[in-house]
Scaffold this motif. Structure first.
Motif, mmCIF file in Angstrom:
data_model
loop_
_atom_site.group_PDB
_atom_site.id
_atom_site.type_symbol
_atom_site.label_atom_id
_atom_site.label_comp_id
_atom_site.label_asym_id
_atom_site.label_seq_id
_atom_site.Cartn_x
_atom_site.Cartn_y
_atom_site.Cartn_z
ATOM 1 N N LEU A 1 0.801 -1.226 -0.130
ATOM 2 C CA LEU A 1 -0.106 -0.095 -0.043
ATOM 3 C C LEU A 1 0.795 1.283 -0.062
ATOM 4 N N HIS A 2 0.522 2.126 -1.070
ATOM 5 C CA HIS A 2 1.365 3.292 -1.041
ATOM 6 C C HIS A 2 0.207 4.559 -1.269
ATOM 7 N N ASP A 3 0.296 5.522 -0.498
ATOM 8 C CA ASP A 3 -0.630 6.680 -0.403
ATOM 9 C C ASP A 3 -1.988 6.143 -0.770
ATOM 10 N N GLY A 4 -2.772 5.339 -0.034
ATOM 11 C CA GLY A 4 -3.988 4.844 -0.099
ATOM 12 C C GLY A 4 -4.482 4.249 1.292
ATOM 13 N N ALA A 5 -5.741 3.694 1.072
ATOM 14 C CA ALA A 5 -6.330 3.459 2.235
ATOM 15 C C ALA A 5 -6.881 1.775 1.985
ATOM 16 N N VAL A 6 -7.173 0.963 2.943
ATOM 17 C CA VAL A 6 -7.818 -0.348 2.951
ATOM 18 C C VAL A 6 -8.670 -0.553 4.056
ATOM 19 N N ALA A 7 -9.878 -1.306 3.882
ATOM 20 C CA ALA A 7 -10.568 -1.559 4.928
ATOM 21 C C ALA A 7 -11.332 -2.779 4.745
ATOM 22 N N THR A 8 -11.789 -3.553 5.739
ATOM 23 C CA THR A 8 -12.208 -5.101 5.638
ATOM 24 C C THR A 8 -13.306 -4.942 6.432
ATOM 25 N N SER A 9 -14.609 -5.637 5.896
ATOM 26 C CA SER A 9 -15.807 -5.730 6.481
ATOM 27 C C SER A 9 -15.968 -7.415 6.733
ATOM 28 N N GLY A 10 -16.521 -7.983 7.782
ATOM 29 C CA GLY A 10 -16.216 -9.326 7.679
ATOM 30 C C GLY A 10 -17.537 -9.927 8.647
ATOM 31 N N ASP A 11 -17.768 -11.238 8.571
ATOM 32 C CA ASP A 11 -18.879 -11.853 9.173
ATOM 33 C C ASP A 11 -18.230 -12.695 10.545
ATOM 34 N N TYR A 12 -17.013 -12.305 11.024
ATOM 35 C CA TYR A 12 -16.467 -13.193 11.746
ATOM 36 C C TYR A 12 -15.977 -12.433 12.887
ATOM 37 N N ARG A 13 -15.849 -10.930 13.019
ATOM 38 C CA ARG A 13 -15.531 -10.330 14.071
ATOM 39 C C ARG A 13 -16.403 -9.784 15.251
ATOM 40 N N HIS A 14 -17.687 -9.461 14.990
ATOM 41 C CA HIS A 14 -18.553 -9.291 15.882
ATOM 42 C C HIS A 14 -19.582 -9.866 15.626
ATOM 43 N N ARG A 15 -20.111 -10.639 16.911
ATOM 44 C CA ARG A 15 -21.435 -11.498 16.733
ATOM 45 C C ARG A 15 -22.028 -11.886 17.889
ATOM 46 N N VAL A 16 -23.178 -11.746 17.848
ATOM 47 C CA VAL A 16 -23.905 -12.188 19.234
ATOM 48 C C VAL A 16 -25.008 -13.424 18.705
ATOM 49 N N SER A 17 -25.465 -14.041 19.987
ATOM 50 C CA SER A 17 -26.275 -15.231 20.017
ATOM 51 C C SER A 17 -27.633 -14.716 20.340
ATOM 52 N N VAL A 18 -28.544 -15.005 19.513
ATOM 53 C CA VAL A 18 -30.028 -14.749 19.774
ATOM 54 C C VAL A 18 -30.793 -15.882 19.283
ATOM 55 N N GLN A 19 -31.430 -16.468 20.296
ATOM 56 C CA GLN A 19 -32.118 -17.827 20.327
ATOM 57 C C GLN A 19 -31.453 -18.973 19.918
ATOM 58 N N GLY A 20 -30.097 -18.924 20.120
ATOM 59 C CA GLY A 20 -29.304 -20.055 19.837
ATOM 60 C C GLY A 20 -28.498 -19.817 18.449
ATOM 61 N N ARG A 21 -28.699 -19.001 17.825
ATOM 62 C CA ARG A 21 -28.292 -18.558 16.605
ATOM 63 C C ARG A 21 -27.116 -17.454 16.661
ATOM 64 N N SER A 22 -25.976 -17.695 16.040
ATOM 65 C CA SER A 22 -24.916 -16.894 15.977
ATOM 66 C C SER A 22 -24.915 -15.810 14.793
ATOM 67 N N LEU A 23 -25.053 -14.594 15.061
ATOM 68 C CA LEU A 23 -25.464 -13.616 13.880
ATOM 69 C C LEU A 23 -24.244 -12.642 13.850
#
Length: 316
Positions: free
Chosen positions: A216-238
């Motif tokens: 990376l040179h003079d720029g930016a990068v970002a990642t969104s994923g399904d694995y970082r922040h999760r909660v369990s609602v009625q036994g299902r991980s979301l």
């Protein structure tokens, strides 16, 4: 051979922000006092958090959330910039990125309080206007056209990274790498003339390992994923990423989406938008917008498949 007094010295700084930590690595001449830089960097991210946090009842964003429909409210410069960009990405993405999902984020337990069944039912049933229709900006004045609860978690960290980069520039530092979590922005080149090395994380909740490496040179990068922040609602991980059409977490999102952009706020917002759009529609959206994006898609047996757009299409 020992270092001479003319060789640049590497400084690595960090501090707390937004429930995680910011980092900055840069090079400066021998004898450079990094103390004022540390203080200024912390002040920059503290200002972003004070304006945009949904965890602080007295933040400027929460003040805007409490404002009545139709009332014009003056907001600070940073918040105004982020709201304008958030609305622009929302409009350009056809509503895939929506900063008006605060009620759903809170209801499903991704805010200060646990998931609540009554609020979830309300979020699912609520008639929704996208934020780019429900909120208007006139300079530094915001006015809600309809009832809406704003949440900037899909863009605020990226903007915080941009403020870190701007702070380094104010000190005359032209070469550095700053970040908050996986959102990163690079300034210039390293003293050896090489670009900064950035790892794209493997979307695995149990371990941190690189999937691939970027220069990376003079720029930016970002990642969104399904694995970082999760909660369990009625036994299902979301996962934390909300589907604006449903007022609920995405059911089958990509494992992650990584976006390259000139600013980290743009990269952050578009990574979220492409997560919501999904691999097929998201790839088409990325192509229309001229985005460099990498989708990592998890198969039925857990294997990962990469789908690249723009620069990533040539790299993978």
């Amino acid at each position: 051979m020992s270092k001479t007094s003319t060789e640049p010295v590497c400084h690595a700084l960090n501090g707390p922000t937004m429930g995680t930590r910011w980092s900055a690595v840069f090079f400066a001449g021998s004898g450079f006092d990094a103390g004022p830089v540390q203080a200024a960097l912390q002040q920059a991210v503290d200002a972003v958090d004070a304006q945009m946090s949904t965890w602080k009842p007295d933040s400027d964003l929460m003040r805007l959330n409490r404002a009545p429909v139709g009332a014009a409210l003056a907001v600070p410069d940073d918040l105004a910039r982020v709201l304008v960009l958030g609305l622009a990405v929302g409009r350009a993405s056809g509503g895939a990125f929506d900063i008006g999902m605060g009620d759903a984020v809170q209801a499903w337990g991704f805010g200060p309080q646990a998931a609540d069944a009554t609020r979830i039912r309300s979020a699912l049933a609520a008639p929704r206007r996208p934020a780019h229709e429900a909120l208007e900006m006139d300079g530094k004045r915001a006015r809600k056209r309809a009832a809406i609860t704003l949440d900037l978690n899909g863009i605020a960290k990226g903007y915080g990274v941009d403020r870190l980069a701007q702070t380094l520039c104010r000190f005359g530092i032209a070469a550095g790498l700053v970040g908050i979590d996986g959102e990163m922005r690079a300034l210039g080149l390293r003293p050896d003339g090489e670009a900064w090395t950035i790892a794209v994380e493997t979307p695995d909740p149990d371990r941190r390992a690189p999937h691939s490496v970027l220069s990376l040179h003079d720029g930016a990068v970002a990642t969104s994923g399904d694995y970082r922040h999760r909660v369990s609602v009625q036994g299902r991980s979301l996962s934390h990423t909300m589907d604006p059409r449903r007022g609920a977490p995405l059911l089958s999102p990509p494992a992650s989406v990584t976006v390259l952009a000139p600013s980290c706020a743009e990269a952050d917002a578009w990574a979220t938008a492409l997560m919501v759009a999904g691999p097929e529609a998201g790839a088409a959206l990325a192509a229309r917008q001229g985005l460099d994006a990498l989708f990592l898609i998890r198969g039925e047996t857990g294997e990962l498949r990469a789908k690249g757009c723009g620069w990533f299409q040539r790299a993978f």
